[in-house]
Design a protein around this motif. Structure first.
Motif, mmCIF file in Angstrom:
data_model
loop_
_atom_site.group_PDB
_atom_site.id
_atom_site.type_symbol
_atom_site.label_atom_id
_atom_site.label_comp_id
_atom_site.label_asym_id
_atom_site.label_seq_id
_atom_site.Cartn_x
_atom_site.Cartn_y
_atom_site.Cartn_z
ATOM 1 N N PRO A 40 0.888 -1.348 -0.124
ATOM 2 C CA PRO A 40 0.045 -0.031 0.134
ATOM 3 C C PRO A 40 0.807 1.146 -0.140
ATOM 4 O O PRO A 40 0.238 2.212 -0.611
ATOM 5 N N ALA A 41 1.862 1.138 0.604
ATOM 6 C CA ALA A 41 2.766 2.471 0.688
ATOM 7 C C ALA A 41 3.468 2.861 -0.726
ATOM 8 O O ALA A 41 3.647 3.841 -1.199
ATOM 9 N N SER A 43 1.994 1.704 -3.565
ATOM 10 C CA SER A 43 0.768 2.223 -4.255
ATOM 11 C C SER A 43 0.662 3.672 -4.183
ATOM 12 O O SER A 43 0.268 4.549 -5.002
ATOM 13 N N GLN A 44 0.943 4.346 -2.774
ATOM 14 C CA GLN A 44 0.599 5.586 -2.557
ATOM 15 C C GLN A 44 1.497 6.486 -3.410
ATOM 16 O O GLN A 44 1.253 7.421 -4.085
ATOM 17 N N HIS A 45 2.822 5.920 -3.430
ATOM 18 C CA HIS A 45 3.841 6.614 -4.057
ATOM 19 C C HIS A 45 3.502 6.674 -5.802
ATOM 20 O O HIS A 45 3.648 7.654 -6.240
ATOM 21 N N LYS A 47 0.486 6.450 -6.955
ATOM 22 C CA LYS A 47 -0.547 7.259 -7.063
ATOM 23 C C LYS A 47 0.127 8.707 -7.258
ATOM 24 O O LYS A 47 -0.440 9.634 -8.265
ATOM 25 N N VAL A 48 1.048 9.007 -6.572
ATOM 26 C CA VAL A 48 1.518 10.750 -6.700
ATOM 27 C C VAL A 48 2.271 10.815 -7.974
ATOM 28 O O VAL A 48 1.983 11.740 -8.663
#
Length: 105
Positions: A40-41, A43-45, A47-48
């Protein structure tokens, strides 16, 4: 929220993700395997990076693949270039000044 490319490259993890996918199109799991953090971490990167327009995600079957969008990095290059030109001229002038000072001694 639309982010800019400078936000993307400000983080070392995102820079490493850019480096990884610059050479190969990778799926999210393959990217995550290169880091000591949760999926998930990562995936967040991603996303940015996607919001900044640096990464495009394509779906192939059940996998999502990340492709780098190099044209967005041109924005960074253009910004850096203006300062390179500025500092090059300043350092050249300093070199000339120091060279004159050394010859007069």
């Amino acid at each position: 929220m639309r982010r800019d490319v400078f936000q993307a490259i400000a983080d070392p993890t995102r820079r490493e993700i850019i480096n990884l996918i610059a050479h190969n199109t990778l799926n999210l799991n393959a990217i995550a395997e290169n880091f000591d953090m949760s999926r998930p971490a990562i995936s967040q990167h991603i996303k940015v990076l996607t919001e900044c327009g640096l990464v495009e995600i394509t779906q192939r079957g059940r996998d999502r693949y990340c492709n780098i969008q190099f044209q967005k990095l041109a924005e960074v290059s253009k910004w850096v270039e203006q300062y390179r030109i500025f500092w090059t001229s300043k350092l050249d002038a300093l070199e000339i000044h120091l060279s004159k000072d050394t010859k007069s001694k």
